[in-house]
Design a protein around this motif. Structure first.
Motif, PDB file in Angstrom:
ATOM      1  N   SER A  95     -35.827   2.577  25.036  1.00 41.85           N
ATOM      2  CA  SER A  95     -35.834   3.976  24.596  1.00 41.85           C
ATOM      3  C   SER A  95     -34.477   4.409  24.055  1.00 41.85           C
ATOM      4  CB  SER A  95     -36.258   4.891  25.752  1.00 41.85           C
ATOM      5  OG  SER A  95     -35.299   4.884  26.798  1.00 41.85           O
ATOM      6  N   TYR A  98     -34.682   3.701  20.355  1.00 37.71           N
ATOM      7  CA  TYR A  98     -35.631   4.518  19.595  1.00 37.71           C
ATOM      8  C   TYR A  98     -35.319   6.011  19.673  1.00 37.71           C
ATOM      9  CZ  TYR A  98     -38.474   0.482  18.551  1.00 37.71           C
ATOM     10  OH  TYR A  98     -38.908  -0.725  18.059  1.00 37.71           O
ATOM     11  N   SER A  99     -34.268   6.364  20.370  1.00 38.04           N
ATOM     12  CA  SER A  99     -33.836   7.764  20.395  1.00 38.04           C
ATOM     13  C   SER A  99     -32.774   8.041  19.335  1.00 38.04           C
ATOM     14  CB  SER A  99     -33.273   8.117  21.779  1.00 38.04           C
ATOM     15  OG  SER A  99     -32.136   7.324  22.069  1.00 38.04           O
ATOM     16  N   THR A 100     -32.376   7.012  18.610  1.00 37.51           N
ATOM     17  CA  THR A 100     -31.377   7.153  17.550  1.00 37.51           C
ATOM     18  C   THR A 100     -32.072   7.287  16.196  1.00 37.51           C
ATOM     19  OG1 THR A 100     -31.222   4.736  17.405  1.00 37.51           O
ATOM     20  CG2 THR A 100     -29.634   5.855  18.830  1.00 37.51           C
ATOM     21  N   ARG A 102     -33.767   6.730  12.648  1.00 41.62           N
ATOM     22  CA  ARG A 102     -34.617   5.597  12.255  1.00 41.62           C
ATOM     23  C   ARG A 102     -33.857   4.532  11.478  1.00 41.62           C
ATOM     24  NH1 ARG A 102     -38.128   9.905  11.089  1.00 41.62           N
ATOM     25  NH2 ARG A 102     -39.884  10.045  12.528  1.00 41.62           N
ATOM     26  N   ARG A 105     -30.920   2.295  14.072  1.00 44.93           N
ATOM     27  CA  ARG A 105     -31.280   2.031  15.464  1.00 44.93           C
ATOM     28  C   ARG A 105     -30.190   1.260  16.200  1.00 44.93           C
ATOM     29  NH1 ARG A 105     -35.312   5.650  16.206  1.00 44.93           N
ATOM     30  NH2 ARG A 105     -37.246   5.108  15.133  1.00 44.93           N
ATOM     31  N   GLY A 108     -28.245   2.637  19.113  1.00 40.02           N
ATOM     32  CA  GLY A 108     -28.735   2.605  20.486  1.00 40.02           C
ATOM     33  C   GLY A 108     -27.843   1.776  21.388  1.00 40.02           C
ATOM     34  N   ILE A 140     -38.119   8.191  27.132  1.00 42.31           N
ATOM     35  CA  ILE A 140     -39.245   7.787  26.283  1.00 42.31           C
ATOM     36  C   ILE A 140     -39.808   9.000  25.549  1.00 42.31           C
ATOM     37  CG2 ILE A 140     -41.581   6.833  26.273  1.00 42.31           C
ATOM     38  CD1 ILE A 140     -40.772   5.085  28.637  1.00 42.31           C
ATOM     39  N   SER A 143     -37.589   9.723  22.704  1.00 45.83           N
ATOM     40  CA  SER A 143     -37.764   8.694  21.677  1.00 45.83           C
ATOM     41  C   SER A 143     -39.013   8.954  20.846  1.00 45.83           C
ATOM     42  CB  SER A 143     -37.857   7.310  22.332  1.00 45.83           C
ATOM     43  OG  SER A 143     -36.693   7.015  23.057  1.00 45.83           O
ATOM     44  N   SER A 147     -38.990  10.144  16.918  1.00 49.83           N
ATOM     45  CA  SER A 147     -39.270   8.960  16.101  1.00 49.83           C
ATOM     46  C   SER A 147     -40.671   8.925  15.519  1.00 49.83           C
ATOM     47  CB  SER A 147     -39.052   7.679  16.928  1.00 49.83           C
ATOM     48  OG  SER A 147     -37.705   7.539  17.306  1.00 49.83           O
TER      49      SER A 147
END
Length: 316
Positions: A95, A98-100, A102, A105, A108, A140, A143, A147
């Motif tokens: 996660s 995927y929180s950064t 697109r 990434r 992360g 999550i 994210s 995303s």
């Protein structure tokens, strides 16, 4: 603790499959993002392997109590709880990436480095506590919110919203203050049909969790502003740099009320205010502060450049 070959094979199968799928997906999500992901997972794996098997008592008790409240009477082995813990840890690391943004990434890895370099955060991760599940569900949720490109079609939209709602309910059940996720998402990602479905599903899920007695009031002792913020000097410095030296780029973004950055700002403000009287929110402050600092750094650099992959560059 004894290890069953069958359980070990099942765990390794689930973990390796997850790592492979994420690695493949991250190949097209930034420069060397998949390499940094594997490096993060490997770092934690080496850390766990070189440490003693952690005390699983509180984590195991939480799982058994939660299952009992929903009517599942099962004796969970310590080994099984340990594997669940490792999978939760894997999801937490995933996660981060995927929180950064697109297209970047790989950032992360910085999120991972900043948080895992903080002793207070590592103490939440090892040995495992129920709060780890809440923090992972929170990550999550962020994210997915920042995303997912929600499908315009009914079935796709409903399935994506359902997954997001389930994770959000878990986050709220572990830490009720996470209800702010619901509010922040609606305010900063306006989309009427999706948001209505999301609100309804989360409220129904939270109501069911409340009725079953699955809503917790976590207790994380020893957290203070001084302790936490002294270990978060890097993200604080990054935010300060962005505001002082790249204000021409950052201020217009902060004035915007829609999108991932305003979403994180709203979360940070709420958790900061809440942590004044509720210190257990400080881990959530740390997470949102770190994610926001990475977002601001992303905005200050040239994001319009095209990443040329090796296959393409070899043809020219």
């Amino acid at each position: 603790m004894t290890f069953s070959p069958l359980r070990l094979v099942m765990f390794l199968g689930a973990a390796i499959t997850t790592i492979m799928l994420v690695t493949i997906h991250l190949k097209d999500s930034g420069e060397y993002a998949h390499i940094f992901y594997l490096l993060s997972v490997s770092t934690v794996a080496v850390w766990i392997l070189n440490s003693r098997v952690p005390n699983m008592d509180s984590f195991l008790a939480f799982i058994q109590e939660s299952l009992g409240k929903i009517g599942v009477q099962a004796s969970i082995q310590t080994e099984t709880a340990f594997y669940v813990y490792l999978l939760v840890l894997l999801l937490l690391i995933t996660s981060f990436f995927y929180s950064t943004p697109r297209r970047s990434r790989e950032l992360g890895f910085i999120v991972f480095g900043v948080l895992f370099s903080a002793p207070f955060f590592r103490s939440l991760v090892y040995p495992p506590t129920p709060e780890l599940i809440g923090i992972t569900a929170f990550m999550i949720s962020i994210s997915l919110m920042t995303s997912l490109v929600f499908s315009p079609r009914g079935v796709g939209l409903l399935s994506q919203t359902l997954i997001l709602s389930i994770v959000t309910v878990v986050a709220i059940a572990i830490e009720p203050w996470n209800i702010v996720l619901l509010v922040a998402f609606i305010l900063t990602f306006p989309r009427k049909k999706r948001n209505i479905a999301y609100v309804v599903l989360v409220l129904l899920g939270f109501g069911a969790a409340l009725r079953a007695g699955l809503v917790w009031s976590p207790h994380i002792p020893g957290l203070t502003f001084k302790l936490v913020f002294s270990q978060l000097l890097l993200p604080i410095a990054l935010i300060g740099y962005s505001l002082l030296f790249r204000s021409d780029v950052i201020i217009p973004i902060l004035k915007n009320s829609k999108g991932p950055t305003p979403f994180l700002v709203l979360l940070l403000v709420v958790f900061l205010i809440g942590s004044i009287t509720t210190p257990r929110l400080l881990p959530y402050v740390a997470i949102t502060l770190t994610l926001l600092s990475i977002r601001l750094v992303f905005h200050t650099r040239d994001t319009g450049r095209i990443i040329v992959r090796k296959e393409e560059s070899s043809k020219t």
